[in-house]
Scaffold this motif. Structure first.
Motif, short mmCIF file in Angstrom:
data_model
loop_
_atom_site.label_atom_id
_atom_site.label_comp_id
_atom_site.label_asym_id
_atom_site.label_seq_id
_atom_site.Cartn_x
_atom_site.Cartn_y
_atom_site.Cartn_z
N PRO A 147 44.80 20.13 34.04
CA PRO A 147 44.74 21.30 35.03
C PRO A 147 44.07 22.45 34.27
O PRO A 147 44.12 22.57 33.11
N GLN A 148 43.29 23.19 35.37
CA GLN A 148 42.67 24.35 34.96
C GLN A 148 43.69 25.34 34.32
O GLN A 148 44.89 25.54 34.80
N LYS A 149 43.30 25.75 33.18
CA LYS A 149 44.01 26.86 32.48
C LYS A 149 44.21 28.14 33.38
O LYS A 149 43.24 28.80 33.76
N GLU A 150 45.41 28.73 33.55
CA GLU A 150 45.54 29.94 34.33
C GLU A 150 45.59 31.06 33.28
O GLU A 150 45.98 30.91 32.13
N ALA A 151 45.10 32.25 33.57
CA ALA A 151 45.04 33.44 33.03
C ALA A 151 46.43 33.74 32.41
O ALA A 151 47.41 33.61 33.04
N GLY A 152 46.51 34.27 31.15
CA GLY A 152 47.83 34.59 30.46
C GLY A 152 48.38 35.98 31.00
O GLY A 152 47.60 36.62 31.61
N GLN A 153 49.72 36.34 30.84
CA GLN A 153 50.10 37.58 31.14
C GLN A 153 51.02 38.25 29.87
O GLN A 153 51.58 37.44 29.33
#
Length: 255
Positions: free
Chosen positions: A225-231
């Motif tokens: 899956p595409q990596k989502e932006a970190g927080q």
């Protein structure tokens, strides 16, 4: 010394993986020697230069694999063997049996290979090959010293260093750090065109097609899956921990 290097041709690690109709698309793809196998080729050349003998590189694969073998010859290997036959599958049990069939009829002191291949990451061929040939196997080595009929190797044991001594002949697989593989020079590339590259089929080996039943099968192939932006959590540590637990519990549902 008679040294064999078992190697594989893989995708260039810079290539973008595209899946079409359930398969990895090979259109326009650049192929290279499996990076870990390059360490094995380099180590074989160095050991030959130190102790004399010959370096043979061998691979099982489609006709295009000869390009990788020619690159190994340009690096300094003496002879190449390609076993190419549509009846040979790609699972590790099959490949190791084919290699064992050929190598079982050859004289060798040392067999080298990569720690694993970067395309499927299984790392089984060398282990299975050693078992079939009934000789020792030392995996993931970062140093190799040869003395008479003994070999001492340092191996990367998941971050720790393990030192192993075995009697030759034996199979070793190369880990990053073993050496620095050389680039083929222009004279080396020219010489490689005149070095022997023998091509064999299943009919040239003492093994039956019925012995090559695969032990593994791919059931599906998909991209991660595409990596989502970190927080980044902010505030006091206790507040950050509380917020993290809430996110793991309610957003990710892993608690």
């Amino acid at each position: 010394m008679d040294i064999y290097v078992v190697m594989k041709q893989t995708f260039d690690t810079e290539e973008k993986i595209i899946i079409e109709d359930g398969k990895v698309s090979e259109d326009g793809v650049q192929y290279v020697i499996n990076p870990y196998d390059e360490y094995a080729v380099e180590e074989a050349i160095q050991k030959r230069d130190e102790r004399g003998g010959s370096v043979h590189v061998i691979s099982v694969g489609p006709d295009r694999t000869s390009e990788a073998l020619r690159t190994a010859l340009a690096m300094g290997a003496d002879e190449a063997v390609l076993i190419s036959d549509e009846r040979i599958g790609s699972d590790e049990n099959t490949i190791s049996k084919v290699l064992a069939s050929y190598l079982g009829s050859q004289k060798f002191d040392l067999i080298l290979g990569g720690y694993f291949s970067v395309d499927n990451g299984a790392g089984q061929v060398a282990i299975r090959l050693a078992q079939l040939l009934d000789i020792p196997h030392v995996g993931s080595i970062t140093k190799l010293d040869i003395s008479e009929d003994k070999a001492k190797a340092d191996r990367d044991a998941e971050g720790d260093l393990e030192q192993v001594e075995v009697t030759l002949p034996a199979v070793f697989t190369a880990q990053q750090g073993l050496n620095e593989p050389r680039y083929p020079s222009l004279p080396g590339i020219m010489k490689a065109k005149r070095k022997p590259l023998k091509q064999l089929t299943l009919d040239d080996l003492d093994i039956e097609e019925t012995e090559l039943s695969p032990k593994t099968a791919r059931t599906a192939l998909s991209l991660p899956p595409q990596k989502e932006a970190g927080q980044i959590l902010k505030g006091e540590t206790a507040d950050q921990v509380k917020e993290l637990v809430e996110k793991l519990r309610h957003d990710e549902k892993v608690l």
